[in-house]
Structure formats: structure tokens, C-alpha cells
Design a protein around this motif. Structure first.
Motif, mmCIF file in Angstrom:
data_model
loop_
_atom_site.group_PDB
_atom_site.id
_atom_site.type_symbol
_atom_site.label_atom_id
_atom_site.label_comp_id
_atom_site.label_asym_id
_atom_site.label_seq_id
_atom_site.Cartn_x
_atom_site.Cartn_y
_atom_site.Cartn_z
ATOM 1 N N VAL A 117 -3.848 9.315 8.338
ATOM 2 C CA VAL A 117 -3.221 8.143 8.954
ATOM 3 C C VAL A 117 -3.808 6.881 8.330
ATOM 4 O O VAL A 117 -5.033 6.697 8.308
ATOM 5 C CB VAL A 117 -3.462 8.118 10.475
ATOM 6 C CG1 VAL A 117 -2.792 6.897 11.103
ATOM 7 C CG2 VAL A 117 -2.963 9.406 11.124
ATOM 8 N N THR A 118 -2.942 6.005 7.822
ATOM 9 C CA THR A 118 -3.386 4.724 7.303
ATOM 10 C C THR A 118 -2.456 3.625 7.795
ATOM 11 O O THR A 118 -1.453 3.881 8.452
ATOM 12 C CB THR A 118 -3.477 4.745 5.764
ATOM 13 O OG1 THR A 118 -4.246 3.631 5.320
ATOM 14 C CG2 THR A 118 -2.097 4.712 5.114
ATOM 15 N N GLY A 119 -2.785 2.366 7.480
ATOM 16 C CA GLY A 119 -2.035 1.206 7.951
ATOM 17 C C GLY A 119 -2.997 0.102 8.334
ATOM 18 O O GLY A 119 -4.219 0.293 8.342
ATOM 19 N N SER A 120 -2.478 -1.063 8.654
ATOM 20 C CA SER A 120 -3.347 -2.193 9.003
ATOM 21 C C SER A 120 -3.874 -2.083 10.427
ATOM 22 O O SER A 120 -5.061 -2.257 10.676
ATOM 23 C CB SER A 120 -2.593 -3.515 8.841
ATOM 24 O OG SER A 120 -2.235 -3.733 7.498
ATOM 25 N N ASN A 121 -2.981 -1.814 11.370
ATOM 26 C CA ASN A 121 -3.359 -1.760 12.778
ATOM 27 C C ASN A 121 -2.856 -0.458 13.396
ATOM 28 O O ASN A 121 -1.840 0.090 12.979
ATOM 29 C CB ASN A 121 -2.757 -2.950 13.536
ATOM 30 C CG ASN A 121 -3.243 -4.274 12.993
ATOM 31 O OD1 ASN A 121 -4.443 -4.505 12.873
ATOM 32 N ND2 ASN A 121 -2.319 -5.153 12.640
ATOM 33 N N GLY A 122 -3.598 0.030 14.379
ATOM 34 C CA GLY A 122 -3.170 1.219 15.102
ATOM 35 C C GLY A 122 -3.621 2.536 14.519
ATOM 36 O O GLY A 122 -3.332 3.593 15.080
ATOM 37 N N THR B 273 1.295 3.264 9.473
ATOM 38 C CA THR B 273 1.630 2.635 10.754
ATOM 39 C C THR B 273 2.346 1.307 10.560
ATOM 40 O O THR B 273 3.412 1.071 11.126
ATOM 41 C CB THR B 273 0.376 2.428 11.610
ATOM 42 O OG1 THR B 273 -0.566 1.607 10.889
ATOM 43 C CG2 THR B 273 -0.269 3.772 11.960
ATOM 44 N N ASN B 274 1.752 0.405 9.783
ATOM 45 C CA ASN B 274 2.295 -0.944 9.596
ATOM 46 C C ASN B 274 1.459 -1.645 8.538
ATOM 47 O O ASN B 274 0.458 -1.093 8.058
ATOM 48 C CB ASN B 274 2.274 -1.733 10.919
ATOM 49 C CG ASN B 274 0.918 -1.663 11.609
ATOM 50 O OD1 ASN B 274 -0.110 -2.033 11.040
ATOM 51 N ND2 ASN B 274 0.897 -1.155 12.836
ATOM 52 N N LEU B 275 1.832 -2.868 8.206
ATOM 53 C CA LEU B 275 1.069 -3.643 7.229
ATOM 54 C C LEU B 275 1.059 -5.108 7.622
ATOM 55 O O LEU B 275 2.107 -5.683 7.924
ATOM 56 C CB LEU B 275 1.650 -3.491 5.825
ATOM 57 C CG LEU B 275 0.697 -3.934 4.704
ATOM 58 C CD1 LEU B 275 -0.350 -2.857 4.454
ATOM 59 C CD2 LEU B 275 1.441 -4.224 3.411
ATOM 60 N N SER B 276 -0.132 -5.695 7.653
ATOM 61 C CA SER B 276 -0.301 -7.128 7.860
ATOM 62 C C SER B 276 -1.517 -7.554 7.057
ATOM 63 O O SER B 276 -2.375 -6.722 6.728
ATOM 64 C CB SER B 276 -0.475 -7.449 9.349
ATOM 65 O OG SER B 276 -1.614 -6.797 9.873
ATOM 66 N N PRO B 277 -1.648 -8.833 6.712
ATOM 67 C CA PRO B 277 -2.741 -9.268 5.833
ATOM 68 C C PRO B 277 -4.122 -8.932 6.386
ATOM 69 O O PRO B 277 -4.440 -9.240 7.523
ATOM 70 C CB PRO B 277 -2.538 -10.787 5.765
ATOM 71 C CG PRO B 277 -1.083 -10.988 6.048
ATOM 72 C CD PRO B 277 -0.724 -9.937 7.059
ATOM 73 N N ASP B 278 -4.929 -8.275 5.553
ATOM 74 C CA ASP B 278 -6.296 -7.915 5.924
ATOM 75 C C ASP B 278 -7.010 -7.456 4.652
ATOM 76 O O ASP B 278 -6.382 -6.882 3.750
ATOM 77 C CB ASP B 278 -6.298 -6.795 6.966
ATOM 78 C CG ASP B 278 -7.530 -6.824 7.872
ATOM 79 O OD1 ASP B 278 -8.397 -7.694 7.655
ATOM 80 O OD2 ASP B 278 -7.625 -5.985 8.777
ATOM 81 N N HIS B 279 -8.291 -7.701 4.562
ATOM 82 C CA HIS B 279 -9.105 -7.246 3.421
ATOM 83 C C HIS B 279 -8.531 -7.721 2.084
ATOM 84 O O HIS B 279 -8.658 -7.025 1.065
ATOM 85 C CB HIS B 279 -9.219 -5.719 3.404
ATOM 86 C CG HIS B 279 -9.617 -5.098 4.704
ATOM 87 N ND1 HIS B 279 -10.768 -5.452 5.370
ATOM 88 C CD2 HIS B 279 -9.007 -4.155 5.461
ATOM 89 C CE1 HIS B 279 -10.862 -4.750 6.484
ATOM 90 N NE2 HIS B 279 -9.810 -3.963 6.573
ATOM 91 N N ILE C 121 5.432 9.986 7.668
ATOM 92 C CA ILE C 121 5.865 9.243 8.856
ATOM 93 C C ILE C 121 5.605 7.774 8.550
ATOM 94 O O ILE C 121 4.455 7.375 8.321
ATOM 95 C CB ILE C 121 5.115 9.697 10.125
ATOM 96 C CG1 ILE C 121 5.622 11.073 10.577
ATOM 97 C CG2 ILE C 121 5.314 8.719 11.251
ATOM 98 C CD1 ILE C 121 4.904 12.231 10.007
ATOM 99 N N ILE C 122 6.664 6.968 8.512
ATOM 100 C CA ILE C 122 6.562 5.598 8.009
ATOM 101 C C ILE C 122 7.025 4.602 9.062
ATOM 102 O O ILE C 122 8.162 4.679 9.555
ATOM 103 C CB ILE C 122 7.430 5.398 6.737
ATOM 104 C CG1 ILE C 122 7.146 6.487 5.701
ATOM 105 C CG2 ILE C 122 7.209 4.007 6.157
ATOM 106 C CD1 ILE C 122 5.770 6.425 5.100
ATOM 107 N N GLY C 123 6.153 3.640 9.400
ATOM 108 C CA GLY C 123 6.551 2.521 10.243
ATOM 109 C C GLY C 123 7.405 1.560 9.441
ATOM 110 O O GLY C 123 6.970 1.055 8.400
ATOM 111 N N THR C 124 8.616 1.292 9.916
ATOM 112 C CA THR C 124 9.567 0.506 9.133
ATOM 113 C C THR C 124 9.875 -0.862 9.741
ATOM 114 O O THR C 124 10.895 -1.466 9.427
ATOM 115 C CB THR C 124 10.882 1.296 8.952
ATOM 116 O OG1 THR C 124 11.395 1.677 10.238
ATOM 117 C CG2 THR C 124 10.650 2.541 8.117
#
Length: 469
Positions: free
Chosen positions: A125-130, A194-200, A227-230
């Protein structure tokens, strides 16, 4: 422990001797490799030496001679903003650079699996949040359903500290961009974005590099199911790249809107989770009264966990039962208690604007404890969620500057956690929530977000106990 395979009798350098570094050194030794260890911290070197590991300054003349691979801990930069000097030296000498995640995927499958009826699976599991909530939720649902499962990676224990899996077992890994960016081997059976938002962004050279680090899990990992958050453009793009067409059920799309298209999707809208396949609804769960999953952001996490468990063969009924008993994770929308109709919630993990916005939107009237070491961009993008804020109580060394970025909001500059908790709890009335969702890193006052959350929890506990007396 998972012994490292493929490096028998080879010298392997380990840089960084925290949890993952020491774990890697032990697994390398168990697999017959010869670890050579270094950390800039003397006490960390002493711990390694006490376990019998060779400790050697890796920038010393000849220290990397005959080294087959350099294993890095997640906090050590290998490219941006600048490579660590030892990494640059290794690359100059042609030494392979890897991490414990790469070693895990290289070594996970064992010859004795031939006797298993059902092969073990790895969910990453990867993504910015969650990521943490989704990973823990998958593990919890599997455990409740009687499916043997282990949880590791960026949450819980190091990946190489896992026990060798049994027949039909599932390993659930939470993977940060630091981990997916560097691992030489990435071969999950199921991968989640999960999702993507600015970080790192400094670590990845910008938003494109950050997305590329996440994308490696899918493009190079080649999972059987993705499994992709869209809800964001990057997720839509990734789902499109991985899919052979609209009915390709190797890609399960998750989101917060209505289901679209004939493919496999899991969506949460107004608190209801719905599973759709070939244009028909085949499952649903009412998420609104599940205390461990408050707010739309946690409903998205539930969609991801549901999709993974369905891909692993669990029934909607079994998954729903697991979701309903999920207790939540510390420091992530964690309900600490109530007093006089006021609820106290610890979301110290909300270290960026996107996660803080989602936390604020989960509650109708918020006494908001915020502040800390701001990330690039400040509080831009937080405005849509500020309508739920009754008053903000700002902590941190830069509290005054943080408060200036909240025009139109009633603000109290508190500085420290004790002042913020005491003032917010005194001001709050029935129906309101005292929420720690800092929208900033913790390092100006605390070692990590866990320490910040624990401090909030201590002061809240005092408030709750004083009201009970």
C-alpha cells in the motif's frame, strides 16, 4: 525473520542502523552474507557492534572494496536534494544501492512453498495519505476473517523481521515513497495507490519525482491486481496506464463519486460504500456509524481495504464484519473520549495540508489545534475546510506566522500543547470536537508525530479525569 537470499558469502554494506538497518543486517547475516555497518550516530554503531557486526566508516579508503550492495535506511537521501556522500561514492564505484524492501522481495519466496496448497500473497500500500489506516484495516479484516496475516513496512515492524509465512497467508506492507523509490525488487501480488498530494517534494525533486516514486510499485512491480484511488488526476492516469480497457478487472478503481464505466470499482458516497462490477452493484456497506472510520477520507481508506479483501476472495459480508470492529490507529482520527458532549480527536499524523483538510471536513464544528514546522506551500489549499473551524489554537515555534495564514478565523496563539488543550477544552460546547490536526511537521517541538500525539493525549486525559472528579 526472513533470511536474505542471493548474497551468500558476499560483503554487503548497511548505512543507517535504525530499525530497518539493524533488521537488514541481521537478515543478511542469517542468509549467509557478510554485513559491514555504519551510522553517523555513535550510539547506533555501539548497538551494532554489541551484536557482533563489523562496524566500519564507509567513506574510509577501501571501505567499499568488494562490496556487492549498499543497503540504505529510508531517511538517507540517494538523489535529492543531494546524495549522501557514501551513496555517491558507491554509485561512482558501481556498487548496487538498495534498501530492506528490495531485499524482502528478493528473499520472500522460499523453496518449501512447494508443499503449500495456497501460495502466500503480498499486498503493498502506498500513497500520500491513508496508507497506515488502509494497511492496518486490511490486516484487521483478514484477521477477523481467520486469514493468517502479518503487517509490516512503514508501520509496525520491519519487513525482514516478519515470520516466514504459512499456507495461504497474506503479508500487508505499508510503503512510503522513500521505500518504493529505491527498492531494486518490487513484486507485490496486489498493489494499492490511495491518493497523491504534495509531500516530501525536496526529497523527490518535485511533484513529478514524487509521483514517479509511487508509480514504481505498479510499473516495475507488475502486480496481479492494482487498486487505484482515482479522485486525483495522477490516479486516473495511473489506472489508465495499467488497464487494457474499460472492462479490465485487474484494475479496481476507488473513489468518492458515483461509479462510472463497466469495470470493477468501489466507491464511497455520503457514507455508503458500493462495489460495482460490469455495471451492476454487487455489494454495499453503511460506513456512517463505524466509530473507527470517521469522515470521507476514512471512507476512501475503507474502499481500498474492501477492494483488496475482495481481490483476496473474501465475501462482502465478512469484510463488512471486519470493518465494523476496526478500532482505529493511534494518532489517525483517534477518538480519545468525550466530556459534556465534546469529543477529543487525535490526528497528529495530519502533517500536511491535504490530510488536515480531510480531518477538518470529518467533523461539523471544530476547535482546531494546529501548527508546527510548515511544509512547502504553507497552508495553501486548506480554505475549503475552514468553514468547520469554530476557533484555531496554534502551537509551535512559528505560531504567530501560522496564525497569519488563517484570515477570518478566530485564532488563539498558544505556543505549547498544554495551553492549547486547556483553552480549547474550556471554550468547547456540546456538539463540538477538539481536534489535533496540525497541518505541519512536528520537528520544531517533538521528535516525531507520535510524540506530539502522545503529548496531546496526556493533556486530554487530564481534562477528562478532572471533569470526572
Amino acid at each position: 525473520m526472513i533470511p536474505v537470499c542471493g548474497l551468500e558469502a558476499r560483503k554487503v554494506a548497511v548505512l543507517g542502523l535504525g530499525r530497518s538497518g539493524l533488521s537488514a543486517a541481521r537478515s543478511l547475516r542469517a542468509g549467509g552474507a557478510i554485513p559491514v555497518c555504519w551510522d553517523d550516530n555513535e550510539s547506533a554503531r555501539d548497538v551494532a557492534a554489541s551484536e557482533g557486526f563489523a562496524v566500519r566508516d564507509l567513506v574510509a579508503q577501501g571501505a567499499l572494496d568488494d562490496v556487492a550492495r549498499l543497503i540504505l535506511s529510508p531517511g538517507i537521501p540517494h538523489l535529492y536534494p543531494v546524495p549522501h556522500p557514501i551513496v555517491r561514492l558507491a554509485l561512482t564505484l558501481g556498487v548496487q544501492v538498495d534498501n530492506d524492501i528490495g531485499l524482502f522481495f528478493q528473499s520472500f519466496a522460499q523453496t518449501d512453498w512447494d508443499r503449500f496448497d495456497t501460495m502466500p500473497k503480498v499486498v503493498a500500500v502506498t500513497g500520500s495519505n491513508g496508507k497506515s489506516t488502509t494497511s492496518a484495516l486490511i490486516h484487521h479484516v483478514l484477521d477477523e476473517a481467520g486469514r493468517p496475516a502479518q503487517l509490516a513496512g512503514n508501520i509496525g515492524r520491519g519487513v525482514l523481521d516478519l515470520e516466514p509465512p504459512e499456507d495461504g497467508a497474506v503479508v500487508v506492507l505499508e510503503l512510503s515513497s522513500y521505500q518504493t523509490d529505491l527498492a531494486r525488487a518490487l513484486t507485490p501480488d496486489i498493489a494499492v495507490f490511495t491518493n497523491l498530494s504534495p509531500d516530501h517534494l525536496d526529497r523527490h525533486g518535485g511533484m513529478g519525482g514524487y509521483f514517479a516514486a509511487k508509480r514504481r510499485l505498479f510499473a516495475e512491480g507488475g502486480p496481479d491486481r492494482a487498486i487505484i484511488g482515482t479522485d486525483e488526476d495522477e490516479g486516473l492516469f495511473l489506472a489508465g496506464q495499467l488497464s487494457e480497457g474499460p472492462t479490465d478487472d485487474r484494475v479496481i478503481r476507488i473513489g468518492s463519486g458515483r461509479a462510472e464505466g463497466p469495470g470493477w470499482s468501489v466507491n464511497a458516497r455520503k457514507g455508503f460504500l458500493s462495489e460495482w462490477r460490469k455495471g451492476k452493484q454487487v455489494g454495499s456497506v453503511d460506513l456512517r456509524q463505524i466509530p473507527g472510520l470517521p469522515g470521507a477520507h476514512n471512507h476512501q481508506n475503507a474502499c481500498a481495504a474492501y477492494a483488496v479483501c475482495r481481490a483476496l476472495g473474501l465475501s462482502p459480508r465478512n469484510i463488512e464484519a471486519g470493518l465494523k470492529t476496526y478500532p482505529g490507529l493511534p494518532h489517525r482520527s483517534q477518538v480519545l473520549g468525550t466530556r459534556g458532549g465534546v469529543t477529543f480527536v487525535n490526528d497528529s499524523k495530519a502533517t500536511n495540508v491535504d490530510s488536515a483538510r480531510k480531518a477538518l471536513q470529518a467533523f461539523p464544528a471544530v476547535r482546531w489545534i494546529c501548527g508546527g514546522l510548515q511544509k512547502e506551500g504553507g497552508l495553501a489549499g486548506l480554505e475549503p475546510a475552514l468553514g468547520t473551524v469554530v476557533k484555531a489554537y496554534v502551537i509551535g515555534r512559528e505560531a504567530a506566522n501560522f496564525a497569519l495564514q488563517l484570515p477570518g478565523i478566530d485564532v488563539a496563539i498558544c505556543g505549547d500543547m498544554a495551553t492549547a488543550v486547556n483553552l480549547a477544552s474550556a471554550d468547547a460546547v456540546a456538539g463540538e470536537t477538539v481536534l489535533l490536526a496540525p497541518a505541519a511537521a512536528s520537528f520544531d517541538q517533538y521528535d516525531n508525530f507520535e510524540a506530539r500525539g502522545a503529548d496531546f493525549e496526556r493533556h486530554v486525559k487530564n481534562v477528562l479525569q478532572s471533569s470526572a472528579n
